[in-house]
Design a protein around this motif. Structure first.
Motif, PDB file in Angstrom:
ATOM      1  N   ALA A  87       0.677  -1.204  -0.019  1.00  0.00           N
ATOM      2  CA  ALA A  87      -0.092  -0.036   0.070  1.00  0.00           C
ATOM      3  C   ALA A  87       0.847   1.173  -0.045  1.00  0.00           C
ATOM      4  CB  ALA A  87      -0.954   0.018   1.207  1.00  0.00           C
ATOM      5  N   ASP A  88       0.296   2.343  -0.223  1.00  0.00           N
ATOM      6  CA  ASP A  88       1.010   3.660  -0.392  1.00  0.00           C
ATOM      7  C   ASP A  88       0.888   4.271   1.191  1.00  0.00           C
ATOM      8  OD1 ASP A  88       1.700   4.386  -3.155  1.00  0.00           O
ATOM      9  OD2 ASP A  88      -0.625   3.672  -3.316  1.00  0.00           O
ATOM     10  N   VAL A  89       2.074   3.760   1.925  1.00  0.00           N
ATOM     11  CA  VAL A  89       2.202   4.698   3.238  1.00  0.00           C
ATOM     12  C   VAL A  89       3.096   5.594   2.955  1.00  0.00           C
ATOM     13  CG1 VAL A  89       2.728   4.140   5.796  1.00  0.00           C
ATOM     14  CG2 VAL A  89       1.466   2.649   4.151  1.00  0.00           C
ATOM     15  N   GLY A 145       2.427  18.532  -9.075  1.00  0.00           N
ATOM     16  CA  GLY A 145       1.629  18.426  -7.884  1.00  0.00           C
ATOM     17  C   GLY A 145       2.446  17.406  -6.861  1.00  0.00           C
ATOM     18  N   ARG A 146       3.154  16.632  -7.528  1.00  0.00           N
ATOM     19  CA  ARG A 146       4.014  15.606  -6.493  1.00  0.00           C
ATOM     20  C   ARG A 146       5.243  15.916  -6.025  1.00  0.00           C
ATOM     21  NH1 ARG A 146       2.646   9.622  -8.931  1.00  0.00           N
ATOM     22  NH2 ARG A 146       2.781   9.116  -6.773  1.00  0.00           N
ATOM     23  N   CYS A 147       5.484  17.261  -6.296  1.00  0.00           N
ATOM     24  CA  CYS A 147       6.837  17.624  -5.514  1.00  0.00           C
ATOM     25  C   CYS A 147       6.692  17.485  -4.136  1.00  0.00           C
ATOM     26  CB  CYS A 147       7.357  18.910  -5.904  1.00  0.00           C
ATOM     27  SG  CYS A 147       6.188  20.279  -5.264  1.00  0.00           S
ATOM     28  N   SER A 263       5.851  -2.247 -11.809  1.00  0.00           N
ATOM     29  CA  SER A 263       5.487  -1.167 -12.703  1.00  0.00           C
ATOM     30  C   SER A 263       4.748  -0.088 -11.807  1.00  0.00           C
ATOM     31  CB  SER A 263       4.707  -1.487 -13.831  1.00  0.00           C
ATOM     32  OG  SER A 263       3.369  -1.745 -13.525  1.00  0.00           O
ATOM     33  N   ASP A 264       4.540   0.988 -12.305  1.00  0.00           N
ATOM     34  CA  ASP A 264       3.476   1.884 -11.610  1.00  0.00           C
ATOM     35  C   ASP A 264       2.212   1.449 -12.144  1.00  0.00           C
ATOM     36  OD1 ASP A 264       2.317   3.779  -9.979  1.00  0.00           O
ATOM     37  OD2 ASP A 264       3.485   5.555 -10.719  1.00  0.00           O
ATOM     38  N   TYR A 265       1.265   1.955 -11.650  1.00  0.00           N
ATOM     39  CA  TYR A 265      -0.125   1.788 -11.707  1.00  0.00           C
ATOM     40  C   TYR A 265      -0.644   1.778 -12.987  1.00  0.00           C
ATOM     41  CZ  TYR A 265      -4.938   1.419  -9.852  1.00  0.00           C
ATOM     42  OH  TYR A 265      -6.317   1.193  -9.537  1.00  0.00           O
TER      43      TYR A 265
END
Ligand code: BGC
Length: 750
Positions: A87-89, A145-147, A263-265
């Protein structure tokens, strides 16, 4: 743990479908029936026999739920191979820490490590095995946005932070309870997307890639990250998930990474949209041949690999190799011995989550990561200076619990300490504050009328005040009245949280017009206005910079944010954060970063000369540079000295400086060491961070701070394309931020 022979045996016994299953990750939907798919993943048609063997589940948590999923799955799985839950923690599980960009500002890798180990304990207690963190993407463009998920613009700082996070998540051994596997992302160069537009093209020289962008990932690989994730972008024309050079040559061969490359999503499916694959089969072949072991939530591996292997269009050895790596990961995580892994922790899930000790770590990080940008002397706010005994807390973030986080799926919003609570706590904890009134007014909403947002989930958000029926004029008037009644105004402004994170690139980095107007009105009513900014990126706020009495950049400070802001502003904590990313003066200046190359026509600061590298309508300097941040005390620096003036090519050197706290209160200083290679066979940056130390000094106390600069740290991509140190003159600067220009010592490498 299974031995090498047992793993060989297991792999040998597995059918082709089972092996392909190990190369697939699906969302929880397939296992729990809830939580739908997005993008191409919604069209997935995974054959039943492969579904039964799927290796991994994404973004489902909860000890009880995951135990059930695991039990049911193992019963059906032909070889009783457990699932691995990922998961994305990103910045904490239920105890949420400041966003990574803010953590970068702490310049405190040890604390980053502690935060990661708290996140690991909570995640493990919720049944998770792997987190998709740390993110080592170097970023020079605040439009992206992801900075917020990166630790900033500097290669060395990012490397130190990525290493610390990996060590914190993974602990001594991945078989220990309370640890989780780390997944380094996004390999590679995702932070350099063109124009700051998410998912966009990355096109850069090998020199920049190798000198600036790759080393932080490498540091995390050296720290033993269990997984690496490919990025969405192309790198010099080839999408990362199809990029053999990046994944096979650099990551595996040069760096020796032997873990799982995921891979990424749905990025493998997106190879079709990139236009490098005609269909799913071509996409699958490209990715598998580029060494991507696991397909995150796309139909490609599940739908194509079996047929292609049977027809001899891809080698079954590639499938064996990837399946084996996934089995090795499960083995390394101890899943074959205990498919529930951290059982003791899972039994205590509720007790561990957001416990006092975890919250203390979060508060410490929040306090260390805030950056004081301006202070005309008004801070810290002290009760003895308040003749009207009144503080006004104004702004859309005065009461909001949205201040804490951007991407924390497991945060419980009611657990976030808001600013009002933070100030009330600070006022009651200390008897000096007895009898001080706190007036609280929102004054303006976060969004302007007509502004629309597309959140991660749920309906499109349009100016929420209109929907709530709140009158703007009245709210503003109440705020101005409160400002007039108070000695000091704390004005809490910022961008909407949905303006940060994935898919949240922005062309304008200004506050909403309503908030700018609120500032003007409040500041006019009471010039003792301290602005606190909540954002996931550097913003642009020239009027506030010029007119406010003080400015504190609070980022997204996590669950303990309100307490941390109040403790900093009331002087319980002396601010010590330093910027991990430069703040531009205008969008047109982007990218603006400290370690740029020299030019043939550099602009002198303040000069309006014509034929130099700058703008006609602005200079090239940032509003606030990398490494910058104020304290409530003063530090003075002695001159830089070194242990030698000339030294051998392969030798290291020590440089030191005496730093003294010349102010009246104790505090942390972040001593920063930069190096400039004066002449190289390829152009060299004006200076590069090579070391930093956070030191605590009492008033009047001095400390000699020393740095060792190793031979490895002076390596560069040479004109011959090699990675080595060249002889010549180096300047070693030591100072308080990246603008240090006069405090240096020149040394010669023979
Ligand atoms: C993001 C990754 C994330 C993944 C899984 C993607 O959209 O780019 O950073 O780890 O989703 O949720």
């Amino acid at each position: 743990m299974l031995s090498r022979e047992q793993l060989d045996q297991l792999l040998g016994d597995m059918s082709l479908e089972e092996k392909i299953g190990q190369m697939i990750q699906l969302t929880g939907y397939y296992f729990t029936g809830s939580g739908g798919e997005t993008g191409p993943a919604s069209e997935m048609r995974i054959p039943e026999d492969i579904l039964k063997s799927t290796a991994s589940v994404l973004n489902v948590t909860g000890a009880k739920r995951l135990k059930e999923v695991q039990e049911n799955y193992i019963k059906e799985n032909p070889h009783r191979i457990p699932l691995v839950f990922m998961a994305d923690v990103i910045h904490g599980f239920r105890t949420v820490f400041p966003i990574p960009l803010a953590q970068g500002c702490s310049f405190d890798p040890q604390l980053v490590k502690e935060c990661a180990s708290v996140a690991a304990r909570e995640s493990a207690a919720a049944g998770l095995h792997v987190t998709f963190s740390s993110m080592a993407d170097l970023v020079r463009d605040p439009r992206w946005g992801r900075c917020m998920e990166s630790t900033g613009e500097d290669v060395y700082l990012n490397g130190q932070m990525a290493r610390a996070a990996v060590e914190g998540y993974q602990g001594e051994s991945l078989t220990d309870e309370g640890t989780i596997g780390a997944c380094l992302k996004h390999f590679a160069g995702y932070g350099a997307a063109e124009g700051g537009r998410d998912y966009n093209t990355v096109d850069m020289s090998e020199l920049s890639l190798r000198e600036q962008y790759l080393p932080a990932y490498r540091e995390a690989v050296k720290a033993g990250t269990a997984l690496v994730m490919t990025s969405f972008n192309t790198v010099n024309g080839i999408p990362a998930s199809a990029n053999r050079w990046l994944n096979e040559e650099i990551l595996r061969k040069e760096w020796g990474f032997d873990g799982v490359l995921i891979s990424d999503y749905s990025a493998i499916y997106e190879l079709i949209f990139h236009g490098v694959a005609e269909n799913e089969e071509e996409a699958g072949k490209l990715a598998v041949e580029a060494g991507v072991d696991m397909d995150m939530v796309s139909p490609v591996y599940g739908g194509t690999l079996k047929k292609m292997a049977e027809e001899g269009r891809i080698s079954e050895e590639l499938i064996d190799r990837s399946a084996r790596r996934v089995l090795e990961l499960k083995n390394r995580l101890g899943l074959f011995d205990s498919p529930f892994r951290s059982e003791k922790w899972m039994e205590r899930e509720e007790e561990i989550m957001h416990c006092e000790c975890h919250r203390r770590t979060a508060r410490k990080m929040a306090e260390e990561s805030m950056v004081l940008l301006k202070n005309d002397g008004i801070l810290p706010v002290r009760p003895e200076n308040l003749s009207k005994k009144t503080v006004a807390l104004i702004g859309p973030y005065a009461r909001s619990r949205e201040l804490g986080s951007v991407w924390s799926m497991f945060l419980q919003e009611e657990e976030v300490v808001n600013l009002e609570e933070g100030f009330n706590n600070a006022f009651t904890e200390d008897s000096d504050w007895m009898g001080i009134r706190l007036l609280v007014e929102e004054g303006a909403p976060i969004l302007d009328p007509g502004e629309e947002l597309t959140p991660f989930k749920g309906p499109i958000l349009v100016n929420d005040w209109k929907e709530k029926g709140i009158d703007r004029e009245e709210a503003l008037a109440r705020a101005v009245k409160a400002a007039k009644e108070a000695d000091v105004v704390i004005l809490a402004l910022g961008e909407h949280k949905q303006y940060s994170g994935e898919g949240a690139s922005k062309a304008s980095l200004r506050l909403s017009k309503g908030q700018q107007h609120l500032f003007e009105e409040v500041n006019q009513a009471n010039p003792n206005t301290v602005v606190v900014l909540f954002s996931g990126r550097p913003l642009i706020f020239p009027e506030i910079k010029q007119k406010a009495a003080a400015v504190l950049q609070a980022w997204r400070p996590g669950t303990e944010g309100g307490d941390a802001v109040a403790r900093v502003l009331t002087g319980k904590v002396n601010p010590s954060g330093r910027l991990s990313m430069s703040f531009p003066k205008a969008e047109g200046q982007i990218p603006v970063y400290y370690n740029h190359l020299r030019t043939g026509r550099p602009a002198q600061e303040g000069s309006r000369e014509r034929f130099v590298s700058t703008y006609r309508d602005l200079d090239g300097e940032p509003a606030y540079p990398f490494g910058y941040g104020l304290s409530y005390t003063e530090f003075s620096y002695g001159s830089v000295s070194t242990n030698k003036e000339e030294y051998g090519l392969m030798e290291e050197i020590q440089a030191c400086v005496v730093v003294e706290n010349t102010g009246k209160i104790p505090g942390y200083e972040v001593v920063q060491c930069y190096v400039q290679d004066m002449v190289g066979s390829t152009a060299r940056p004006v200076r590069e961070l090579k070391g930093f130390k956070r030191i605590w000094l009492e008033p009047g106390e001095k400390e000699t701070v020393s740095f060792t600069i190793t031979e490895e740290q002076t390596r560069m991509i040479t004109g011959k394309g090699t990675w080595e140190t060249e002889p010549g003159t180096f300047r070693i600067y030591i100072g308080k931020d990246s603008r240090v220009t006069d405090n240096f010592k020149e040394v010669i490498k023979r």
